[in-house]
Design an enzyme around this catalytic site. Structure first.
Site, mmCIF file in Angstrom:
data_model
loop_
_atom_site.group_PDB
_atom_site.id
_atom_site.type_symbol
_atom_site.label_atom_id
_atom_site.label_comp_id
_atom_site.label_asym_id
_atom_site.label_seq_id
_atom_site.Cartn_x
_atom_site.Cartn_y
_atom_site.Cartn_z
ATOM 1 N N GLY A 14 0.818 -1.212 0.000
ATOM 2 C CA GLY A 14 0.000 0.000 0.000
ATOM 3 C C GLY A 14 0.852 1.262 0.000
ATOM 4 O O GLY A 14 0.592 2.198 -0.774
ATOM 5 N N GLN A 34 10.337 0.492 8.595
ATOM 6 C CA GLN A 34 11.048 -0.003 9.776
ATOM 7 C C GLN A 34 12.027 -1.151 9.469
ATOM 8 O O GLN A 34 13.041 -1.297 10.146
ATOM 9 C CB GLN A 34 10.049 -0.469 10.833
ATOM 10 C CG GLN A 34 9.243 -1.699 10.443
ATOM 11 C CD GLN A 34 8.273 -2.153 11.530
ATOM 12 O OE1 GLN A 34 8.173 -1.526 12.579
ATOM 13 N NE2 GLN A 34 7.572 -3.235 11.279
ATOM 14 N N HIS A 46 -2.995 -13.031 -4.800
ATOM 15 C CA HIS A 46 -3.815 -12.840 -6.002
ATOM 16 C C HIS A 46 -3.739 -11.362 -6.390
ATOM 17 O O HIS A 46 -3.811 -10.494 -5.520
ATOM 18 C CB HIS A 46 -5.289 -13.128 -5.718
ATOM 19 C CG HIS A 46 -5.592 -14.536 -5.341
ATOM 20 N ND1 HIS A 46 -6.323 -15.377 -6.152
ATOM 21 C CD2 HIS A 46 -5.310 -15.248 -4.227
ATOM 22 C CE1 HIS A 46 -6.471 -16.542 -5.549
ATOM 23 N NE2 HIS A 46 -5.860 -16.484 -4.379
ATOM 24 N N ARG A 107 4.422 -13.099 -3.626
ATOM 25 C CA ARG A 107 4.290 -11.797 -2.975
ATOM 26 C C ARG A 107 5.626 -11.037 -2.949
ATOM 27 O O ARG A 107 5.675 -9.830 -3.153
ATOM 28 C CB ARG A 107 3.793 -12.041 -1.545
ATOM 29 C CG ARG A 107 3.364 -10.814 -0.859
ATOM 30 C CD ARG A 107 3.105 -11.107 0.617
ATOM 31 N NE ARG A 107 2.905 -9.840 1.257
ATOM 32 C CZ ARG A 107 1.725 -9.302 1.516
ATOM 33 N NH1 ARG A 107 0.634 -9.971 1.253
ATOM 34 N NH2 ARG A 107 1.633 -8.118 2.049
ATOM 35 N N LEU A 129 9.054 4.255 13.045
ATOM 36 C CA LEU A 129 8.392 5.433 13.614
ATOM 37 C C LEU A 129 8.001 5.145 15.063
ATOM 38 O O LEU A 129 7.358 4.131 15.350
ATOM 39 C CB LEU A 129 7.136 5.766 12.808
ATOM 40 C CG LEU A 129 6.390 7.014 13.277
ATOM 41 C CD1 LEU A 129 7.139 8.281 12.865
ATOM 42 C CD2 LEU A 129 4.974 7.039 12.719
ATOM 43 N N TYR A 214 -2.410 -22.179 -5.437
ATOM 44 C CA TYR A 214 -2.192 -21.649 -6.791
ATOM 45 C C TYR A 214 -0.710 -21.547 -7.112
ATOM 46 O O TYR A 214 0.139 -21.564 -6.224
ATOM 47 C CB TYR A 214 -2.887 -20.297 -6.970
ATOM 48 C CG TYR A 214 -2.604 -19.243 -5.913
ATOM 49 C CD1 TYR A 214 -1.535 -18.360 -6.017
ATOM 50 C CD2 TYR A 214 -3.443 -19.110 -4.802
ATOM 51 C CE1 TYR A 214 -1.308 -17.379 -5.068
ATOM 52 C CE2 TYR A 214 -3.222 -18.126 -3.845
ATOM 53 C CZ TYR A 214 -2.150 -17.263 -3.981
ATOM 54 O OH TYR A 214 -1.930 -16.300 -3.031
ATOM 55 N N ASP A 293 -4.127 -1.807 5.594
ATOM 56 C CA ASP A 293 -4.350 -2.523 6.860
ATOM 57 C C ASP A 293 -4.310 -1.587 8.070
ATOM 58 O O ASP A 293 -4.827 -1.931 9.126
ATOM 59 C CB ASP A 293 -3.296 -3.620 7.046
ATOM 60 C CG ASP A 293 -3.676 -4.907 6.328
ATOM 61 O OD1 ASP A 293 -4.620 -4.869 5.522
ATOM 62 O OD2 ASP A 293 -3.027 -5.947 6.575
ATOM 63 N N ALA A 307 -5.089 -5.617 -2.202
ATOM 64 C CA ALA A 307 -5.812 -4.935 -3.288
ATOM 65 C C ALA A 307 -6.503 -3.687 -2.749
ATOM 66 O O ALA A 307 -6.464 -2.621 -3.380
ATOM 67 C CB ALA A 307 -6.832 -5.888 -3.905
#
Ligand code: FAD
Length: 381
Positions: A14, A34, A46, A107, A129, A214, A293, A307
């Site tokens: 993200g 970090q 995915h 990933r 942080l 997968y 998240d 996503a």
């Protein structure tokens, strides 16, 4: 603000997406991460057409296409006898109907591709942080190593245990859902001896557990499984623990021989807690805003958590571009108004773990185009 200083805390998928997309809109952002470095952790992900349209904007669609596996279908199968419960067309169908490819990738490869696209000098590692001071005219960020940075805007992309969230809303640990995920990535060669034709992308289901499986490479030479299995307790001081084939055999006793073959094929298995939060009352305060998240962690059962983080990043960049960074309060309100409903719906379906178990239409997820969707105005209070 002549040239706004935008700090992004957290260089996960993200945070990096935010840096790259802001750059496309003409803004410069600095990432503070970090971790001392990133490694290729054993996990797949995915990447649906909704994300691939954003990768197109970033300029990495072609590289992604060359990196990932292109499944023709998502299958859901009954755990005991492999009966097909659903068969969701992807492949050419996805390109035609949703406007981009559906991929499954490693990933670590996906993340590395994104990291490599960040201009040198814009990503600082080893910057944990620990303190935030919003002085009104700007924000001071303090890091564990004693260093300090100043910024006009701070984007909290620092994950489920977000320090930015804690600063805005107070300390509160995420909730352990009572479910864990086992993960294993292994060479597909190891499956040859079992004589089965393994699916490109399949979710095996039974009453209270599942296994998603997968390929994670274009050559389909690496296979991955990730589970959802109930487990009453989790020691929250641990991010993950090692698991074992014995534990997997016990958890999936009675599942089809294909699943037993997957368990036999790999002895390096990790186990992760699945964490959640209730929807947060605010996503921004003053000069601080959150994405991914940090503000809506969810169970991974729709394979849409990252996503949603990447879509958030794209919407935030769009709102900055539309409103201007000077009027950040309006931009933040517009951003939240255009993300909260979708992110909350995905959070709910992920929680319920019903996604694609039967032949439903996934167009509302895969067909979404964050750059084209008409913007809604924030509700007036
Ligand atoms: P993160 O990826 O958590 O990144 C946060 C970053 O911030 C990290 O690099 C962290 O080191 C850094 N950070 C944290 N605190 C600080 C601090 N104080 N200072 C500086 N840096 C800090 N999603 C999908 O879309 N598809 C899938 O197939 C999928 N499968 C999943 C399977 C499992 C088992 C799990 C658990 C999740 C899965 N997800 C999937 C969800 C996805 O992993 C997350 O939703 C996604 O990683 C969130 O991205 P993010 O950038 O918001 O946060």
């Amino acid at each position: 603000m002549s040239k706004p200083r935008i700090a992004i805390v957290g260089a996960g998928l993200g945070g990096i997406a935010a840096a790259l997309l802001l750059r496309k809109e003409g803004f410069e952002a600095t990432l503070y991460e970090q971790a001392p470095a990133f490694s290729r952790l054993g996990a797949g992900i995915h990447v649906g057409p909704n994300v691939m349209k954003i990768m197109r904007r970033i300029g990495l669609e072609g590289a992604m296409e060359a990196m990932g596996s292109h499944p023709d279908f998502w299958y859901s199968r009954n755990g005991a006898d492999a009966a097909i419960l659903s068969q969701i067309p992807l492949g050419d169908f996805a390109r035609k109907h949703y406007g981009a490819s559906y991929l499954t990738v490693h990933r670590g490869d996906f993340h590395q591709l994104m990291v490599d696209a960040v201009p040198s000098g814009s990503l600082h590692y080893d910057k944990r942080l620990t303190g935030i001071e919003d002085r009104g005219r700007d924000v001071v960020l303090r890091f564990e190593d004693g260093s300090v940075a100043e910024a006009d805007i701070v984007i909290g992309a620092d994950g489920v245990n977000s320090v930015i969230r804690e600063h805005m809303l107070g300390a509160e640990a995420p909730r352990y859902t009572g479910w864990v995920a086992h993960r294993a990535v292994f060479s597909a060669d190891r499956l040859a001896k079992y004589g089965f034709k393994f699916d490109q992308c399949v979710k095996w289901w039974s009453e209270d557990r599942h296994m998603m499986v997968y390929y994670v490479t274009e050559k389909q030479d690496e296979y991955y499984y990730v589970t959802g299995v109930p487990q009453a307790e989790w020691d929250m001081s641990k991010a993950w623990v090692q698991s074992s084939q014995e534990e997997m055999r016990e958890a999936f006793a009675g599942y089809h021989p294909m699943v037993q073959a997957l368990i036999d094929a790999c002895d390096d298995i990790t186990k992760w807690p699945l964490l959640e939060r209730d929807p947060l009352p605010l996503w921004s305060r003053g000069r601080l805003v959150m994405l991914g998240d940090a503000c809506h962690p969810m169970k991974p059962h729709m394979a849409q958590g990252a996503a949603m983080a990447i879509e958030d990043a794209a919407m935030l960049a769009r709102c900055f571009s539309q409103v201007g960074v000077e009027d950040y309060e309006t931009a933040f309100a517009l951003y939240r108004a255009n993300r909260i409903e979708r992110a909350s719906r995905v959070q709910k379906v992920s929680h319920d773990n019903t996604w694609l178990r039967t032949n439903e239409d996934p167009a509302w997820v895969f067909g979404y185009d964050v750059f084209e969707v008409p913007l809604v105005e924030p509700a007036r209070v």
